[in-house]
Structures are given as structure tokens and as C-alpha cells.
Design a protein around this motif. Structure first.
Motif, mmCIF file in Angstrom:
data_model
loop_
_atom_site.group_PDB
_atom_site.id
_atom_site.type_symbol
_atom_site.label_atom_id
_atom_site.label_comp_id
_atom_site.label_asym_id
_atom_site.label_seq_id
_atom_site.Cartn_x
_atom_site.Cartn_y
_atom_site.Cartn_z
ATOM 1 N N ARG A 41 0.835 -1.212 0.000
ATOM 2 C CA ARG A 41 0.000 0.000 0.000
ATOM 3 C C ARG A 41 0.866 1.257 0.000
ATOM 4 O O ARG A 41 0.524 2.243 -0.655
ATOM 5 N N LEU A 42 1.988 1.217 0.720
ATOM 6 C CA LEU A 42 2.902 2.364 0.733
ATOM 7 C C LEU A 42 3.506 2.601 -0.652
ATOM 8 O O LEU A 42 3.529 3.735 -1.148
ATOM 9 N N ILE A 43 3.956 1.530 -1.299
ATOM 10 C CA ILE A 43 4.539 1.646 -2.642
ATOM 11 C C ILE A 43 3.497 2.172 -3.624
ATOM 12 O O ILE A 43 3.788 3.051 -4.444
ATOM 13 N N VAL A 44 2.283 1.674 -3.558
ATOM 14 C CA VAL A 44 1.217 2.133 -4.451
ATOM 15 C C VAL A 44 0.916 3.604 -4.201
ATOM 16 O O VAL A 44 0.786 4.397 -5.139
ATOM 17 N N LYS A 45 0.828 3.989 -2.930
ATOM 18 C CA LYS A 45 0.510 5.373 -2.590
ATOM 19 C C LYS A 45 1.579 6.343 -3.085
ATOM 20 O O LYS A 45 1.276 7.453 -3.518
ATOM 21 N N VAL A 46 2.825 5.905 -3.083
ATOM 22 C CA VAL A 46 3.924 6.770 -3.514
ATOM 23 C C VAL A 46 4.053 6.794 -5.035
ATOM 24 O O VAL A 46 4.346 7.839 -5.622
ATOM 25 N N SER A 47 3.814 5.676 -5.689
ATOM 26 C CA SER A 47 4.062 5.596 -7.125
ATOM 27 C C SER A 47 2.877 5.988 -8.005
ATOM 28 O O SER A 47 3.061 6.478 -9.119
ATOM 29 N N ARG A 48 1.662 5.788 -7.545
ATOM 30 C CA ARG A 48 0.484 6.048 -8.387
ATOM 31 C C ARG A 48 0.342 7.497 -8.852
ATOM 32 O O ARG A 48 -0.054 7.717 -9.996
ATOM 33 N N PRO A 49 0.624 8.506 -8.035
ATOM 34 C CA PRO A 49 0.464 9.878 -8.553
ATOM 35 C C PRO A 49 1.312 10.151 -9.795
ATOM 36 O O PRO A 49 0.836 10.767 -10.755
ATOM 37 N N TYR A 50 2.537 9.671 -9.799
ATOM 38 C CA TYR A 50 3.396 9.878 -10.970
ATOM 39 C C TYR A 50 2.947 9.011 -12.139
ATOM 40 O O TYR A 50 2.881 9.484 -13.276
ATOM 41 N N LEU A 51 2.609 7.764 -11.871
ATOM 42 C CA LEU A 51 2.186 6.875 -12.951
ATOM 43 C C LEU A 51 0.866 7.316 -13.568
ATOM 44 O O LEU A 51 0.619 7.067 -14.753
ATOM 45 N N SER A 52 0.034 7.989 -12.802
ATOM 46 C CA SER A 52 -1.250 8.447 -13.342
ATOM 47 C C SER A 52 -1.066 9.501 -14.433
ATOM 48 O O SER A 52 -1.970 9.711 -15.245
ATOM 49 N N LEU A 53 0.092 10.142 -14.470
ATOM 50 C CA LEU A 53 0.369 11.103 -15.545
ATOM 51 C C LEU A 53 0.426 10.429 -16.913
ATOM 52 O O LEU A 53 0.218 11.068 -17.936
ATOM 53 N N PHE A 54 0.690 9.136 -16.928
ATOM 54 C CA PHE A 54 0.860 8.394 -18.180
ATOM 55 C C PHE A 54 -0.343 7.526 -18.532
ATOM 56 O O PHE A 54 -0.313 6.803 -19.524
ATOM 57 N N GLU A 55 -1.403 7.584 -17.732
ATOM 58 C CA GLU A 55 -2.548 6.694 -17.942
ATOM 59 C C GLU A 55 -3.259 6.909 -19.269
ATOM 60 O O GLU A 55 -3.773 5.967 -19.855
ATOM 61 N N ASN A 56 -3.319 8.122 -19.748
ATOM 62 C CA ASN A 56 -4.057 8.408 -20.985
ATOM 63 C C ASN A 56 -3.253 8.121 -22.247
ATOM 64 O O ASN A 56 -3.782 8.240 -23.347
ATOM 65 N N LEU A 57 -1.998 7.747 -22.109
ATOM 66 C CA LEU A 57 -1.177 7.405 -23.267
ATOM 67 C C LEU A 57 -1.430 5.954 -23.667
ATOM 68 O O LEU A 57 -1.649 5.096 -22.816
#
Length: 91
Positions: A41-57
Motif C-alpha cells: 500500500r505504501l509503494i502504491v501510494k507513492v508511485s500512483r500519482p506519478y504513474l497516473s500522468l501516463f494513464e491516458n497514453l
């Protein structure tokens, strides 16, 4: 000037550490139950905001998701850009 060098070195280390977090996030997909642990959960919480920048690609090809790979490449470009700018300004 030494304080600026220190700040830039810490920033580059932080980007390296964040790259490691993204790699851990990618490896956790092989064992989906890890997402439910406190560490997951900690890894997801830290990484998801940055990875969400690429979701629409369109980064999903033949069932493979290259989002994390592209995110890591972008982080590497940011690091290289910081180094180039730093070298150009102070050397």
C-alpha cells in the motif's frame, strides 16, 4: 554555491530512489497479494500519482503495459536534463 551542489545531489538521489520504488511497484505485479500488505500500500501510494500522468497514453500493447517503462525513461531524462543544466550553468 556548495549549497546548490548539495541540493542538486540530493535531488538526483531522490530521483534514483523513486526509480527504485517504481521498479518495486512493477515487480509487485507478479505477486498481486503484495499490494494488500502495508508495504504494498505504501509503494502504491507513492508511485500512483506519478504513474497516473501516463494513464491516458496508449502504452498497453498486446496485453503488456509499458507505462512503468516509459515513466522510468522520463525520470532518466529529467535526471540527465538536471545534470546538463547544472554543468552548463556552473562549469
Amino acid at each position: 554555491m556548495p549549497i546548490i551542489i548539495t541540493i542538486i545531489n540530493w535531488l538526483l538521489r531522490l530521483l534514483d530512489f523513486y526509480s527504485i520504488i517504481l521498479i518495486i511497484y512493477a515487480l509487485m505485479s507478479w505477486i498481486p497479494n503484495l499490494y494488500e500488505t502495508w508495504f504494498g500500500r505504501l509503494i502504491v501510494k507513492v508511485s500512483r500519482p506519478y504513474l497516473s500522468l501516463f494513464e491516458n497514453l496508449p502504452l498497453q500493447i498486446w496485453g503488456l503495459d509499458f507505462t512503468i517503462l516509459v515513466a522510468l525513461i522520463v525520470l532518466q531524462f529529467v535526471q540527465r536534463f538536471i545534470i546538463i543544466v547544472f554543468n552548463g550553468v556552473f562549469h
